[in-house]
Design a protein around this motif. Structure first.
Motif, mmCIF file in Angstrom:
data_model
loop_
_atom_site.group_PDB
_atom_site.id
_atom_site.type_symbol
_atom_site.label_atom_id
_atom_site.label_comp_id
_atom_site.label_asym_id
_atom_site.label_seq_id
_atom_site.Cartn_x
_atom_site.Cartn_y
_atom_site.Cartn_z
ATOM 1 N N UNK A 176 45.654 22.006 15.015
ATOM 2 C CA UNK A 176 45.175 20.727 15.557
ATOM 3 C C UNK A 176 44.503 20.996 16.901
ATOM 4 N N UNK A 177 43.911 19.973 17.507
ATOM 5 C CA UNK A 177 43.348 20.180 18.855
ATOM 6 C C UNK A 177 44.388 20.577 19.892
ATOM 7 N N UNK A 178 45.692 20.368 19.601
ATOM 8 C CA UNK A 178 46.754 20.734 20.534
ATOM 9 C C UNK A 178 47.258 22.163 20.305
ATOM 10 N N UNK A 179 46.763 22.845 19.282
ATOM 11 C CA UNK A 179 47.237 24.204 18.996
ATOM 12 C C UNK A 179 46.810 25.146 20.112
ATOM 13 N N UNK A 180 47.799 25.804 20.735
ATOM 14 C CA UNK A 180 47.501 26.720 21.835
ATOM 15 C C UNK A 180 47.696 28.169 21.435
ATOM 16 N N UNK A 181 48.591 28.415 20.463
ATOM 17 C CA UNK A 181 48.880 29.804 20.106
ATOM 18 C C UNK A 181 49.574 29.858 18.752
ATOM 19 N N UNK A 182 49.573 31.039 18.189
ATOM 20 C CA UNK A 182 50.408 31.372 17.040
ATOM 21 C C UNK A 182 51.191 32.618 17.419
ATOM 22 N N UNK A 183 52.443 32.685 16.994
ATOM 23 C CA UNK A 183 53.270 33.865 17.232
ATOM 24 C C UNK A 183 53.470 34.581 15.904
ATOM 25 N N UNK A 184 53.103 35.843 15.862
ATOM 26 C CA UNK A 184 53.241 36.637 14.643
ATOM 27 C C UNK A 184 54.071 37.884 14.929
ATOM 28 N N UNK A 185 55.184 38.009 14.255
ATOM 29 C CA UNK A 185 56.030 39.205 14.340
ATOM 30 C C UNK A 185 55.802 40.020 13.087
ATOM 31 N N UNK A 186 55.280 41.218 13.240
ATOM 32 C CA UNK A 186 54.954 42.050 12.083
ATOM 33 C C UNK A 186 55.107 43.523 12.428
ATOM 34 N N UNK A 187 55.899 44.266 11.594
ATOM 35 C CA UNK A 187 56.779 43.829 10.519
ATOM 36 C C UNK A 187 57.754 42.757 10.978
ATOM 37 N N UNK A 188 58.211 41.976 10.004
ATOM 38 C CA UNK A 188 58.755 40.672 10.310
ATOM 39 C C UNK A 188 60.273 40.639 10.419
ATOM 40 N N UNK A 189 60.715 40.136 11.551
ATOM 41 C CA UNK A 189 62.096 39.727 11.745
ATOM 42 C C UNK A 189 62.089 38.199 11.625
ATOM 43 N N UNK A 190 62.778 37.617 10.623
ATOM 44 C CA UNK A 190 63.984 38.120 9.947
ATOM 45 C C UNK A 190 63.839 38.566 8.495
ATOM 46 N N UNK A 191 62.640 38.519 7.908
ATOM 47 C CA UNK A 191 62.563 38.694 6.455
ATOM 48 C C UNK A 191 62.341 40.139 6.003
ATOM 49 N N UNK A 192 61.832 40.994 6.899
ATOM 50 C CA UNK A 192 61.482 42.350 6.497
ATOM 51 C C UNK A 192 60.119 42.457 5.846
ATOM 52 N N UNK A 193 59.315 41.396 5.899
ATOM 53 C CA UNK A 193 57.972 41.446 5.328
ATOM 54 C C UNK A 193 57.056 42.320 6.177
#
Length: 408
Positions: A176-193
């Protein structure tokens, strides 16, 4: 859903609220840290909870620190705020060799008190009150609290539960117009993806199109299995001025207690992050920085050994889960050392399940709801412990489950 805090209150713990700021009252210590506190009161527990690798810090790192303590008079002093110049130069070489990232050690790297400080500083630097931050869910629990501490609004976008892959279209719809950031953890905690490279590239394009930041948590960059590779978003030139990438020595070199990591971003961003770093930490611990320098400059076979052992432990945990398929389902992890067990107990929320498992079977797991709404009806486990600990935990779980704790 029963919260960890509610469980602690029920056990006699009280919390002051008078005079406490709203930004602090609205956040919690994560269930990852609080479940062991409850277990400590219970006693006799075996842990599949907090992600602490069983390995000791490699000897060459310990030996190097002992030498520094004896021979370097400045080892107990403050370092420069951004960190030891030699360490920042070693980090820059490492980023180039491992990820193809050409980083300026003087202007684009800061050594931090673990990746956690780097992540918190990143969030406080770019997120203002009311800004929206997209979090693929399930997501690392502390990312939620960091968004709230910055007075931002977490926006959860479910991962694909079939493989815990990114839902790129779902993320697109969440912008949306309010979106300031996305946080991406990779490889992924908690799923192991281990997120698909093309999906990550599409997220990068979204960030460019809609002018938001990417905060990339790459704590487990070294820990991918089955011949796969890690792809760093920080290597994409189009994200040059909008990515803040954080890294850690904790898991890679069995240095969780040393509390040392680093952040990489453009000079303009780092200048602002340094304000937070100076205000809350001054600098990372000098001895820990010397340890990190020894880690990067020393033999790297320890990293490969840790990865090999953890892949074996992943296989062990999956084998034991296959024996409990009546009670759990799961997606085989491709990275990190976690997996999410889907519980097959209708009507039982993840906190209730985790607390009963802890009190009655003396096994620590982390309730999935701590990782965002998509985590509900899951338990996160870590296979970072020893084989004996994993075996004992599953033995206790099997005995407990065979007693039909939730009815037949």
């Amino acid at each position: 859903m029963t919260s960890v805090r509610s469980a602690l209150v029920a056990s006699g713990k009280t919390y002051r609220t008078e005079g406490i700021s709203q930004r602090v009252r609205q956040i919690n210590i994560s269930a990852i840290k609080e479940m062991p506190l409850i277990a400590n009161r219970v006693g006799g527990c075996v842990s599949l909870g907090q992600g602490i690798p069983s390995f000791p810090t490699p000897p060459h790192i310990v030996d190097a620190v002992c030498r520094v303590l004896k021979e370097e008079p400045l080892s107990g002093k403050y370092t420069l705020g951004p960190g030891l110049p030699a360490l920042r130069e070693a980090v820059a070489r490492h980023l180039e060799e491992q990820n193809g990232i050409a980083a300026d050690p003087d202007r684009e790297i800061c050594i931090t008190v673990g990746a956690m400080e780097a992540l918190s500083a990143a969030m406080l630097t770019v997120v203002e009150r009311g800004d929206e931050v997209i979090l693929p869910s399930p997501n690392y629990a502390s990312h939620i609290e960091q968004v709230l501490l910055a007075e931002g609004v977490p926006v959860f976008v479910p991962l694909h539960t079939a493989d815990w892959g990114l839902d790129v279209e779902g993320i697109r719809r969440a912008v949306t117009p309010r979106t300031k950031a996305i946080v991406l953890c990779n490889p992924h905690n908690p799923t192991g993806a281990n997120f698909a490279r093309e999906d990550l590239r599409q997220i990068a394009q979204l960030a460019v199109e809609h002018d938001f930041f990417v905060i990339s948590d790459e704590t487990y960059d070294f820990l991918v299995y089955d011949g796969q590779s890690h792809f760093s978003l920080a290597s994409l030139p189009e994200l040059r001025d909008r990515i803040i990438a954080t890294f850690s020595f904790s898991k890679k070199y069995a240095m969780t207690g040393w509390r040392v990591g680093y952040v990489y971003c453009s000079e303009g961003l780092l200048d602002q992050i340094m304000k937070i770093h100076d205000a809350v930490a001054i600098c990372a611990p000098a001895l820990s920085q010397y340890a990190a320098l020894a880690a990067l400059e020393g033999p790297q076979d320890c990293v490969a050994q840790i990865r090999t052992v953890l892949q074996s432990r992943r296989d062990l945990a999956c084998d034991r889960l296959d024996d409990l398929s009546e009670f759990f389902d799961y997606v085989r992890p491709q990275g990190a050392y976690y997996l999410m067990m889907g519980t097959k107990a209708p009507g039982v929320d993840s906190m209730t399940y985790a607390l009963r498992l802890l009190h009655e079977a003396r096994v620590i797991t982390i309730p999935g709801a701590a990782f965002g709404p998509t985590g509900e009806h899951h338990l996160r486990i870590s296979f970072g412990g020893t084989e004996a600990e994993i075996e004992e935990a599953f033995h206790r779980m099997k005995q407990w489950l065979e007693g039909q704790p939730f009815g037949g």
